[in-house]
Design an enzyme around this catalytic site. Structure first.
Site, PDB file in Angstrom:
ATOM      1  N   ASP A 175       4.699   6.620 -10.969  1.00 13.73           N
ATOM      2  CA  ASP A 175       5.441   7.859 -10.700  1.00 13.73           C
ATOM      3  C   ASP A 175       5.620   8.105  -9.206  1.00 13.73           C
ATOM      4  O   ASP A 175       6.668   8.570  -8.770  1.00 13.73           O
ATOM      5  CB  ASP A 175       4.702   9.046 -11.336  1.00 13.73           C
ATOM      6  CG  ASP A 175       4.761   9.002 -12.859  1.00 13.73           C
ATOM      7  OD1 ASP A 175       5.871   8.975 -13.410  1.00 13.73           O
ATOM      8  OD2 ASP A 175       3.689   8.983 -13.496  1.00 13.73           O
ATOM      9  N   ARG A 202      25.016  -5.724  22.553  1.00 12.23           N
ATOM     10  CA  ARG A 202      25.303  -5.837  21.111  1.00 12.23           C
ATOM     11  C   ARG A 202      26.322  -6.948  20.835  1.00 12.23           C
ATOM     12  O   ARG A 202      26.254  -7.633  19.825  1.00 12.23           O
ATOM     13  CB  ARG A 202      25.780  -4.508  20.520  1.00 12.23           C
ATOM     14  CG  ARG A 202      27.088  -4.001  21.071  1.00 12.23           C
ATOM     15  CD  ARG A 202      27.614  -2.805  20.275  1.00 12.23           C
ATOM     16  NE  ARG A 202      28.719  -2.167  20.965  1.00 12.23           N
ATOM     17  CZ  ARG A 202      29.623  -1.382  20.395  1.00 12.23           C
ATOM     18  NH1 ARG A 202      29.551  -1.116  19.108  1.00 12.23           N
ATOM     19  NH2 ARG A 202      30.590  -0.837  21.094  1.00 12.23           N
ATOM     20  N   HIS A 244      23.008   0.503  20.299  1.00 14.08           N
ATOM     21  CA  HIS A 244      23.258   1.860  20.763  1.00 14.08           C
ATOM     22  C   HIS A 244      22.000   2.473  21.351  1.00 14.08           C
ATOM     23  O   HIS A 244      21.626   3.604  21.063  1.00 14.08           O
ATOM     24  CB  HIS A 244      23.865   2.724  19.650  1.00 14.08           C
ATOM     25  CG  HIS A 244      25.253   2.291  19.256  1.00 14.08           C
ATOM     26  ND1 HIS A 244      25.536   1.020  18.819  1.00 14.08           N
ATOM     27  CD2 HIS A 244      26.437   2.950  19.268  1.00 14.08           C
ATOM     28  CE1 HIS A 244      26.830   0.908  18.565  1.00 14.08           C
ATOM     29  NE2 HIS A 244      27.404   2.057  18.838  1.00 14.08           N
ATOM     30  N   LEU A 292       3.572   3.936  -0.764  1.00 16.55           N
ATOM     31  CA  LEU A 292       4.381   4.068  -1.981  1.00 16.55           C
ATOM     32  C   LEU A 292       5.846   3.701  -1.760  1.00 16.55           C
ATOM     33  O   LEU A 292       6.440   4.062  -0.748  1.00 16.55           O
ATOM     34  CB  LEU A 292       4.265   5.482  -2.521  1.00 16.55           C
ATOM     35  CG  LEU A 292       2.894   5.797  -3.137  1.00 16.55           C
ATOM     36  CD1 LEU A 292       2.692   7.295  -3.264  1.00 16.55           C
ATOM     37  CD2 LEU A 292       2.744   5.141  -4.484  1.00 16.55           C
ATOM     38  N   SER A 300      29.676  -1.767  14.235  1.00 15.08           N
ATOM     39  CA  SER A 300      29.125  -1.162  15.452  1.00 15.08           C
ATOM     40  C   SER A 300      27.936  -1.968  15.969  1.00 15.08           C
ATOM     41  O   SER A 300      27.756  -2.133  17.172  1.00 15.08           O
ATOM     42  CB  SER A 300      28.648   0.268  15.170  1.00 15.08           C
ATOM     43  OG  SER A 300      29.726   1.099  14.830  1.00 15.08           O
ATOM     44  N   GLU A 327      18.533   2.633   5.465  1.00 18.92           N
ATOM     45  CA  GLU A 327      17.757   1.946   6.487  1.00 18.92           C
ATOM     46  C   GLU A 327      16.366   1.565   5.992  1.00 18.92           C
ATOM     47  O   GLU A 327      15.881   0.456   6.229  1.00 18.92           O
ATOM     48  CB  GLU A 327      17.623   2.818   7.742  1.00 18.92           C
ATOM     49  CG  GLU A 327      18.944   3.160   8.437  1.00 18.92           C
ATOM     50  CD  GLU A 327      19.660   4.346   7.827  1.00 18.92           C
ATOM     51  OE1 GLU A 327      19.099   4.962   6.887  1.00 18.92           O
ATOM     52  OE2 GLU A 327      20.780   4.672   8.266  1.00 18.92           O
ATOM     53  N   ILE A 350       0.744  11.127 -14.453  1.00 15.72           N
ATOM     54  CA  ILE A 350      -0.321  11.672 -13.594  1.00 15.72           C
ATOM     55  C   ILE A 350      -0.139  11.128 -12.178  1.00 15.72           C
ATOM     56  O   ILE A 350       0.007   9.922 -11.980  1.00 15.72           O
ATOM     57  CB  ILE A 350      -1.717  11.249 -14.109  1.00 15.72           C
ATOM     58  CG1 ILE A 350      -1.981  11.808 -15.514  1.00 15.72           C
ATOM     59  CG2 ILE A 350      -2.828  11.694 -13.148  1.00 15.72           C
ATOM     60  CD1 ILE A 350      -2.147  13.303 -15.604  1.00 15.72           C
ATOM     61  N   GLY A 406       0.783  -1.234   0.000  1.00 19.49           N
ATOM     62  CA  GLY A 406       0.000   0.000   0.000  1.00 19.49           C
ATOM     63  C   GLY A 406       0.816   1.286   0.000  1.00 19.49           C
ATOM     64  O   GLY A 406       0.687   2.111  -0.905  1.00 19.49           O
ATOM     65  N   ASN A 459       2.839   7.289 -16.683  1.00 17.41           N
ATOM     66  CA  ASN A 459       1.586   7.888 -17.180  1.00 17.41           C
ATOM     67  C   ASN A 459       1.466   9.381 -16.894  1.00 17.41           C
ATOM     68  O   ASN A 459       0.446  10.000 -17.236  1.00 17.41           O
ATOM     69  CB  ASN A 459       0.361   7.122 -16.674  1.00 17.41           C
ATOM     70  CG  ASN A 459       0.159   7.250 -15.175  1.00 17.41           C
ATOM     71  OD1 ASN A 459       0.529   8.235 -14.549  1.00 17.41           O
ATOM     72  ND2 ASN A 459      -0.446   6.237 -14.583  1.00 17.41           N
TER      73      ASN A 459
END
Lengths: 536, 536
Positions: free
Chosen positions: A112, A313, A418, A73, A340, A367, A144, A71, A142
């Site tokens: 577009d 981490r 982080h 864009l 990192s 990202e 538009i 859905g 197109n």
């Protein structure tokens, strides 16, 4: 033969993605004509209505045959890049010189609006870099968008940009009726195997409508009964609404026996493959059906209070590396922060154009594209388990993709390091403050913030088991002590008692001079200091 | 003459933006050398330390002379596009054939990371579309990002992409020592007045460091004492750390009298302008100093319970149009949803390449770029009040820019329509559920959800008054009744009582059979139905 995603043959189907609402009715109509049970004539009639299988934007969890939820864009083209990545990766790992069992195209239509969104440039740059030769994108040129002619906000040369991104570009000038041109373009695209192809198809929006063609008024609203009549006359289409003439039905039904023959052929090929390459066949089947290997969770590390303090981490990296050994569909990477985020899988190289069998994906500083590509990977096959990583604060860059993970039931694992002010010198633009709260408010997200090694392992167990819910792991840069009482099992419960602090007040107060009460309840400056010292 | 943003002359200064952490130390050093009081030698020494004016990423609210907060990648180039838009717009409105009082350049340095982010493609597409000829971007093409050589994730042709985006592109091959080449490139860029210019400057990261140049290890960490020594030797730099040799000081101090002369010249020109064009001069001054016109708030519409029910997106359009009449710095637009967000200013045309004096900005489907461009507009001059619009759910696409509005004290007004499930047919990907809660958790954001016309007007009053806090207005697609008791003044208080429902339970229960108690307290099915009917 009807569509059945549980049938291994379908794992190798070509993937079709219609980015955004683009041609949503077209997608439903094609599924119907192609014989998908999921879209009946009644479903077409209840387009955009409550409870229908034909919502205004196609949703993979509502309508079998719809691959991804596109859905918003730009998500669709990004998902398509993920689907094509998955194909290239699995083909490199499982195909044998005598048996190409993984071999399909990924097609996507985008407009577009998708082209204007930054995410589409991110993922198309990656598709060019990775040389995804089996990705074929149709750009519906197109002119538009909702606010009118694209002249008001979009005058760049898309062709030139895509050439810069390393794509093969073809222009079909008559997209309304130039069927032969379109067929030739697809043939050309397939012949270019080292680059993705953009087929720019110049079309007229609302083609055939005498008064509304080429205007924004056909973008998101119905033509209306009068204009539908005029369009039917103009196109010479005398049939009742929703009626499919016999010759059209017949034309489409050719595909059913053709498909059955292809299926029989592939099944025979796979049976042969299974005999020769028992281990690979078993792995590929588990990727196709999503069954996790027995005992996989035993690979997760555990810790005692005596284990050295460490940043979560780093503990996360131990888990990632342990999981990659036992889960054949486990792959992923970081948005230029691998060293990192601590996300490198040490036993594998980089997934690149010429080494697509490897499992470390280098997303660059993209990202949003990264998250949406991972959605595509996850929805390619239920046994593919993608993870992706950046600093937790930069979930702000990819939140739209994370929401689609949640909505479309894509079990992506977001490795977000982080956490909090513990990040340090990079300052407030890099320090997440409100992010935990903001994700706790999002439906169908598992927001996990492990406190030590056992909890990190527990978080990964929960994340891997939840194949229809994305997980976000908030992880520290700074060292944390291994706590007594933490466990993988505890994390699985959602909440558990690590340390019993129930000697806080648990009765209704008492009658005495206030100072005396505070003292009796242990609420003195000395007691607070002592408790604080114990924690530090 | 020292930098003083309250001095009108400085309103026309060239703007310099260093995107992301890019050359942050360079930026501080330049400010110091150029004589900005805000960065003393001591400040340079306390780089990245607590309480310093030299944080790891430059912040406009910490360090006078830093224009915008650009820590997260891609924001800086987007801000620069906003700054250049503001210049082009104000120049078109206030310059006269005999007096160009608005006339400055916007310079920005960006690196490979910024180039990879989708937001940078969005805003550069717009900059090309708008023909921002006074925007000059230096692309530091050093081939190194945090994860290593850009070969691993970024192999597109940036030149070709920018040509496609409608930019003039120049390549400086020796960015390390090719000063003449750089000077020539700037001259060429200034000569191209109808296109923004990208100067690709190929450099070596850590130039001069014998062992660490051209590697990721100089990206985000210090060289270390030993390597600093080796670099000094290699570059023939014998001075103490932080010592500025006399000849360098002298060279830079030339700018002080030169700047004073320029200031005297501009002030004289402006005094002349003020005499001839009194009204325009007063307006421009209010844009430069941020003083709102006396009584501006009286332009806001008010409503009575008898006023017709209406969607708050429509009521918002009445406010936007009322405000544009009285606030000279009010401008903005939508990400291709102007006719749905109801954001068009009816008395103005479109801000376009050849009509830059107009105030309706057409952002195309580029939400993230839109937000960051508005940050640039807001931080160009305190009297510029930009608004921007999309569906509320798509704040997910622009959340990183909204956070920067909050952090960098840019009073952007976010007009977010199609709140909640009231949106209808577009389905769950377009329906915001968790967004209000997620923004309530973000520091320094005014999250406003007006219930009717008076509250919409109140929300705009609060938004305009708060020039250092961004506001988000969540607005409905569906009609809402005009409620008795609502008011602009009420909204200004933050919370107020519209309807006194204090006959809900306000005592500690009672002793009686449970059914009797419920009845006495009015909690019966009948009472609930009656109350519900009253509301519907």
């Amino acid at each position: 033969m009807r569509y059945n995603p549980k049938n291994p043959y379908w794992f190798n189907r070509d993937r079709f993605v219609l980015s955004a609402g683009h041609g949503c009715m077209l997608q439903y109509a094609l599924l119907h004509l192609a014989g998908y049970d999921s879209v009946q004539e009644e479903d077409l009639k209840s387009f955009r209505q409550w409870g229908s299988k034909t919502p205004g934007h196609p949703e993979n969890f509502e309508t079998p045959g719809v691959e991804v939820t596109t859905g918003p864009l730009g998500q669709g083209i990004a998902n398509a890049v993920g689907l094509a990545l998955a194909e290239k990766h699995l083909a490199a790992r499982y195909n044998k010189p005598d048996s190409e069992i993984v071999d399909h195209y990924t097609y996507v239509i985008l407009g577009d609006g998708c082209q204007m969104e930054g995410i589409s440039n991110e993922v198309c740059s990656l598709a060019g870099h990775w040389g995804l030769g089996k990705l074929i994108a149709f750009y519906d040129d197109n002119h538009i968008s909702i606010d009118g002619d694209t002249e008001i906000a979009f005058t760049e040369s898309v062709d030139k940009r895509f050439e810069g991104l390393g794509w093969h570009v073809i222009w079909v000038k008559n997209g309304n009726t130039g069927y032969d041109e379109i067929r030739a373009a697809i043939k050309e695209a397939k012949a270019v195997t080292d680059k993705p192809t953009l087929i720019k198809v110049t079309t007229t929006i609302g083609f055939g409508s005498p008064n509304k063609a080429n205007s924004y008024s056909v973008h998101g609203s119905a033509l209306g009964a009068k204009e539908v009549d005029a369009t039917r006359k103009n196109l010479g289409w005398p049939f009742e609404p929703f009626h499919v003439p016999e010759d059209v039905k017949k034309h489409w039904s050719r595909h059913v026996p053709k498909g059955s023959a292809l299926e029989a052929e592939w099944n025979a090929k796979f049976a042969e493959y299974e005999k020769k390459y028992k281990e690979e066949a078993a792995e590929l089947k588990s990727i196709a059906n999503g069954e996790l290997p027995v005992g996989w969770e035993k690979a997760l590390p555990t810790y005692t209070p005596e284990s050295p303090a460490d940043a979560t981490r780093n503990l996360s990296q131990q888990c990632l590396n342990a999981l990659a050994k036992v889960l054949p569909g486990f792959l992923g990477g970081s948005a230029d922060l691998a060293s990192s985020n601590m996300t490198l899988l040490k036993m594998f190289g980089d997934f690149q154009k010429d080494t697509p069998e490897e499992r470390n994906v280098r997303f660059g500083v993209r990202e949003h594209g990264m998250g949406a590509i991972c959605n595509g990977i996850a929805l390619h096959s239920p046994g593919l388990i993608p993870y992706c990583a950046t600093f937790f604060v930069f979930t702000d860059y990819m939140r739209a993709a994370i929401r689609i993970s949640a909505l479309s039931e894509a079990g992506v694992i977001y490795v977000m390091t982080h956490d909090s002010i513990g990040l340090g010198e990079d300052g407030p633009t890099h320090q997440p403050i409100e992010h935990i709260a903001s994700f706790r408010a999002m439906p169908n997200i598992l927001m996990l913030r492990p406190a030590d090694g056992n909890e990190t392992a527990g978080a990964y167990k929960v994340a891997v088991l939840n194949r229809k819910r994305p997980s976000i792991l908030a992880l520290s840069r700074q060292k944390l002590k291994q706590l007594p009482g933490t466990s993988i099992e505890g994390v699985e419960k959602g909440g558990y008692i690590i340390s019993d602090n129930s000697s806080g007040i648990d009765r209704f107060g008492a009658s005495a001079p206030a100072g005396k009460i505070y003292k009796e309840f242990g609420l003195t400056a000395e007691a607070v200091i002592a408790a604080a010292k114990e924690l530090s």
